[in-house]
Design an enzyme around this catalytic site. Structure first.
Site, PDB file in Angstrom:
ATOM      1  N   ASP A  20      81.382  55.659  26.804  1.00 23.33           N
ATOM      2  CA  ASP A  20      81.153  55.961  28.213  1.00 23.33           C
ATOM      3  C   ASP A  20      79.729  56.436  28.484  1.00 23.33           C
ATOM      4  OD1 ASP A  20      81.515  58.335  26.805  1.00 23.33           O
ATOM      5  OD2 ASP A  20      83.387  58.863  27.799  1.00 23.33           O
ATOM      6  N   HIS A  74      92.364  63.486  28.626  1.00 19.51           N
ATOM      7  CA  HIS A  74      91.651  62.217  28.810  1.00 19.51           C
ATOM      8  C   HIS A  74      91.018  61.737  27.508  1.00 19.51           C
ATOM      9  CE1 HIS A  74      87.854  64.630  29.971  1.00 19.51           C
ATOM     10  NE2 HIS A  74      87.416  63.834  29.016  1.00 19.51           N
ATOM     11  N   GLU A 126      90.586  59.583  33.013  1.00 14.53           N
ATOM     12  CA  GLU A 126      91.218  60.803  33.493  1.00 14.53           C
ATOM     13  C   GLU A 126      92.708  60.584  33.744  1.00 14.53           C
ATOM     14  OE1 GLU A 126      89.661  63.427  33.222  1.00 14.53           O
ATOM     15  OE2 GLU A 126      87.832  63.625  34.402  1.00 14.53           O
TER      16      GLU A 126
HETATM   17  C1  GLP Z   1      84.002  64.187  27.565  1.00 16.75           C
HETATM   18  C2  GLP Z   1      83.850  62.813  26.894  1.00 16.75           C
HETATM   19  C3  GLP Z   1      84.977  62.545  25.933  1.00 16.75           C
HETATM   20  C4  GLP Z   1      85.210  63.778  25.114  1.00 16.75           C
HETATM   21  C5  GLP Z   1      85.753  64.887  25.961  1.00 16.75           C
HETATM   22  C6  GLP Z   1      85.870  66.211  25.224  1.00 16.75           C
HETATM   23  O1  GLP Z   1      84.332  64.137  28.878  1.00 16.75           O
HETATM   24  N1  GLP Z   1      83.720  61.716  27.782  1.00 16.75           N
HETATM   25  O2  GLP Z   1      84.645  61.424  25.125  1.00 16.75           O
HETATM   26  O3  GLP Z   1      86.162  63.514  24.102  1.00 16.75           O
HETATM   27  O4  GLP Z   1      85.014  65.048  27.141  1.00 16.75           O
HETATM   28  O5  GLP Z   1      84.639  66.834  25.134  1.00 16.75           O
HETATM   29  P1  GLP Z   1      84.313  67.973  24.096  1.00 16.75           P
HETATM   30  O6  GLP Z   1      84.329  67.326  22.751  1.00 16.75           O
HETATM   31  O7  GLP Z   1      82.951  68.472  24.452  1.00 16.75           O
HETATM   32  O8  GLP Z   1      85.372  68.988  24.236  1.00 16.75           O
END
Ligand code: GLP
Length: 260
Positions: free
Chosen positions: A67, A138, A143
């Site tokens: 993404d 998600h 989402e």
């Molecule tokens: C973000 C990313 C995801 C990720 C998630 C968790 O929004 N798009 O790919 O897995 O949130 O983030 P974090 O690893 O910082 O908790």
């Protein structure tokens, strides 16, 4: 789904890096699906270390990231392209022309998303996809309420994800509202999936993903339908799992030939 519970985040990162190392050793031309966020930071550090030690070679690999934020150029420090450059690509022997991320500044988002899907297909499909999980369940930026067969497309972030990710931007107001993300259906076509989760803040999402009903309200729950998915978590993220002891028992009795 295989659930692997490790004592701490460092052990989670090492287990995941070992699986990527094995994948590249088995197939040097592997197509890797990559993720961003705070979760995989230790994993990338470990992968870079293994590369420097001569154990991981990216020379023939191809990558596709999940993404990107809409509106951010690849040079913006909070763009996922900049994240990947800093934490992996600048430190290993990846060919720049084999690296793919959605373009947050594309002029035609629907066409760009279709092209992204075509590029994945032309590369032969994703062999091994890395995922984190959002506190709302998600994956990528799919989402809750995302179609479980969705493809790469524009998504609008939930206020919760905006709040979660504000720590990277300084304030919620600075977090872009829109993103381009691989779809849930795109992710499900990867031949193998590894999900990482660490910390108590992910325990509810992890339990819903593994032991809850399959529902678009928890997009990660569709991974229960994936034929080859491993979830690697630390103890803190495992606290709400009902069958944690069984998962530990299975892992302890894993045949040697299944270990990385
Ligand atoms: C973000 C990313 C995801 C990720 C998630 C968790 O929004 N798009 O790919 O897995 O949130 O983030 P974090 O690893 O910082 O908790």
């Amino acid at each position: 789904m295989e659930v692997i519970i490790k004592p701490d985040p460092e052990a989670v990162s090492k287990e995941a890096a070992a699986l990527f190392q094995r994948q590249l050793a088995l197939k040097s031309t592997s197509v890797l699906g990559l993720a961003t966020g705070s979760t995989p930071l230790g994993f990338y550090r470990e992968l870079v270390r293994r590369h420097r030690d001569g154990h991981v070679d990216f020379a023939h690999a191809t990558t596709f990231n999940l993404d990107e934020y809409v509106g951010l150029s690849g040079d913006h420090p909070m763009s996922y392209r900049a994240f990947m450059r800093e934490h992996l690509f600048a430190q290993v022997n990846m060919r720049p022309d084999h690296v793919h991320l959605p373009d947050g500044q594309t002029e035609d988002i629907p066409v760009h998303c279709e092209d992204y899907e075509d590029e994945i297909r032309h590369a032969g499909g994703i062999d091994l996809q890395l995922l984190g999980i959002g506190s709302d369940g998600h994956i990528g930026f799919n989402e809750p309420s995302s179609s479980l067969s969705s493809r790469t497309r524009l998504k609008t972030l939930t206020p919760r994800t905006i709040a979660d990710n504000a720590r990277f931007f300084g304030s919620e107001a600075d977090v872009p509202r829109h993103v381009i993300t691989m779809g849930v259906g795109t992710i499900m076509e990867a031949r193998q999936v590894i999900v990482l989760a660490m910390g108590a803040g992910k325990a509810t999402a992890v339990a819903a993903m593994v032991e809850g009903a399959i529902t678009a309200s928890v997009p990660a729950s569709i991974l229960q339908m994936h034929p080859k998915c491993a979830l690697i978590i630390d103890e803190a993220a495992a606290t709400q799992l009902q069958r944690a002891d069984y998962y530990r028992w299975v892992y302890d009795h894993k045949p040697h030939w299944q270990r990385p």
